[in-house]
Design an enzyme around this catalytic site. Structure first.
Site, mmCIF file in Angstrom:
data_model
loop_
_atom_site.group_PDB
_atom_site.id
_atom_site.type_symbol
_atom_site.label_atom_id
_atom_site.label_comp_id
_atom_site.label_asym_id
_atom_site.label_seq_id
_atom_site.Cartn_x
_atom_site.Cartn_y
_atom_site.Cartn_z
ATOM 1 N N ASP A 181 9.151 6.610 7.897
ATOM 2 C CA ASP A 181 8.721 6.095 9.196
ATOM 3 C C ASP A 181 7.681 7.067 9.713
ATOM 4 O OD1 ASP A 181 8.780 4.145 11.190
ATOM 5 O OD2 ASP A 181 9.990 5.417 12.484
ATOM 6 N N SER A 182 6.659 6.540 10.369
ATOM 7 C CA SER A 182 5.574 7.414 10.798
ATOM 8 C C SER A 182 4.967 6.913 12.091
ATOM 9 C CB SER A 182 4.495 7.471 9.708
ATOM 10 O OG SER A 182 3.997 6.178 9.445
ATOM 11 N N HIS A 203 -0.179 13.323 6.780
ATOM 12 C CA HIS A 203 1.231 13.591 7.087
ATOM 13 C C HIS A 203 2.131 13.004 5.998
ATOM 14 C CE1 HIS A 203 -0.490 10.020 8.749
ATOM 15 N NE2 HIS A 203 0.656 9.486 9.129
ATOM 16 N N LYS A 252 0.829 -1.209 0.000
ATOM 17 C CA LYS A 252 0.000 0.000 0.000
ATOM 18 C C LYS A 252 0.865 1.262 0.000
ATOM 19 C CE LYS A 252 -4.497 -1.092 1.855
ATOM 20 N NZ LYS A 252 -5.426 -0.882 2.965
ATOM 21 N N LYS A 253 1.928 1.214 0.827
ATOM 22 C CA LYS A 253 2.836 2.368 0.903
ATOM 23 C C LYS A 253 3.522 2.588 -0.438
ATOM 24 C CE LYS A 253 4.465 2.930 5.573
ATOM 25 N NZ LYS A 253 5.569 2.645 6.471
ATOM 26 N N GLY A 292 -4.396 1.469 11.441
ATOM 27 C CA GLY A 292 -3.746 2.023 12.634
ATOM 28 C C GLY A 292 -4.719 2.797 13.528
HETATM 29 P P1 IMP Z 1 5.202 2.670 9.944
HETATM 30 O O1 IMP Z 1 5.546 4.003 9.374
HETATM 31 O O2 IMP Z 1 4.743 1.700 8.917
HETATM 32 O O3 IMP Z 1 6.277 2.149 10.839
HETATM 33 O O4 IMP Z 1 3.891 2.912 10.828
HETATM 34 C C1 IMP Z 1 3.910 3.023 12.194
HETATM 35 C C2 IMP Z 1 2.559 2.943 12.815
HETATM 36 O O5 IMP Z 1 2.089 4.264 13.026
HETATM 37 C C3 IMP Z 1 1.456 2.250 12.042
HETATM 38 O O6 IMP Z 1 1.462 0.873 12.247
HETATM 39 C C4 IMP Z 1 0.221 2.895 12.669
HETATM 40 O O7 IMP Z 1 -0.079 2.292 13.899
HETATM 41 C C5 IMP Z 1 0.693 4.314 12.921
HETATM 42 N N1 IMP Z 1 0.359 5.171 11.777
HETATM 43 C C6 IMP Z 1 1.215 5.752 10.893
HETATM 44 N N2 IMP Z 1 0.534 6.445 9.969
HETATM 45 C C7 IMP Z 1 -0.767 6.284 10.254
HETATM 46 C C8 IMP Z 1 -1.964 6.758 9.636
HETATM 47 O O8 IMP Z 1 -1.992 7.448 8.599
HETATM 48 N N3 IMP Z 1 -3.114 6.379 10.238
HETATM 49 C C9 IMP Z 1 -3.170 5.611 11.348
HETATM 50 N N4 IMP Z 1 -2.106 5.139 11.950
HETATM 51 C C10 IMP Z 1 -0.892 5.477 11.411
#
Ligand code: IMP
Length: 203
Positions: free
Chosen positions: A69-70, A180, A11-12, A153
């Site tokens: 990373d988010s 974001h 998806k990313k 998430g």
């Molecule tokens: P990563 O960037 O894939 O490591 O995401 C880290 C975690 O942050 C995800 O598994 C979600 O729990 C949360 N997260 C990041 N972006 C979002 C978003 O757009 N919506 C909801 N949760 C998010």
């Protein structure tokens, strides 16, 4: 020029491809590099993790690499869950379990103190060691209870500022337009445009 997206999350990769699609880069994913080592996200900042992923992949592939990373930062919890957003309630925790833990910790916290933000850091790394990072933020409030079924998430408990709907009550396009991730990606795109122009001027 080829760019590798340092993610195995389909998806990313699709979202990155959609937004970078009209630049003249050829976008590859890690599927083309099955031997690329798995990167452990053990840094204490989004930037640290994004840079670690991008530099590892750039080194392995010899190509320009992009990683992100988010996560969610909640003010009343001193910025938690932050970099551990994905596994806040445990390494194998589901989205619902992470949400339940967060809501439990915010029990009794009044609406005006339920402020939070989603953060996304995107890193680009070049095989010669050059690197840059770009940040995107979306500010909002944590709901009292989950609402909506879209997204992933923490979407069901996040009201972006000025919106009556949680992220999970919005269409994907609606969320994407203010997310974001989108904001960080637009900064990256701008940087890549300038980079390409410079390359052209030098030839
Ligand atoms: P990563 O960037 O894939 O490591 O995401 C880290 C975690 O942050 C995800 O598994 C979600 O729990 C949360 N997260 C990041 N972006 C979002 C978003 O757009 N919506 C909801 N949760 C998010």
């Amino acid at each position: 020029m080829d760019i590798v997206l340092a993610t195995r999350n389909v998806k990313k990769a699709q979202e990155l491809q959609r937004i970078l699609g009209d630049t003249s880069f050829r976008i590859l994913t890690l599927d083309s590099f099955p031997d690329c080592p798995e990167v452990i996200e053990d840094k204490d900042s989004f930037e640290g993790n994004a840079l670690k992923k991008a530099t590892t992949v750039a080194k392995h592939t010899g190509l320009v690499a992009i990683a992100d990373d988010s996560g969610l930062e909640v003010d009343a919890l001193d910025g938690r869950p932050g970099v551990i957003s994905a596994y806040y309630a445990g390494m194998e925790a589901s989205d619902a379990e992470n949400i339940a833990k967060l809501l439990f910790e915010l029990k009794g916290v009044p609406a005006e103190k339920r402020t939070a933000r989603f953060v996304c850091c995107i890193a680009i790394a070049f095989p010669d060691g050059q690197k840059e990072t770009f940040f995107g933020y979306v500010y909002g409030k944590i709901a009292e209870e989950p609402k909506g079924r879209s997204g992933f998430g923490y979407d069901p408990i996040f009201y972006p500022l000025g919106q009556e709907k949680t992220f999970a009550e919005m269409s994907a396009d609606q969320k994407d337009s203010i997310s974001h991730r989108k904001q960080a990606l637009l900064k990256l795109k701008n940087y890549l445009r300038k980079y390409l122009n410079k390359q052209r001027d030098n030839t």
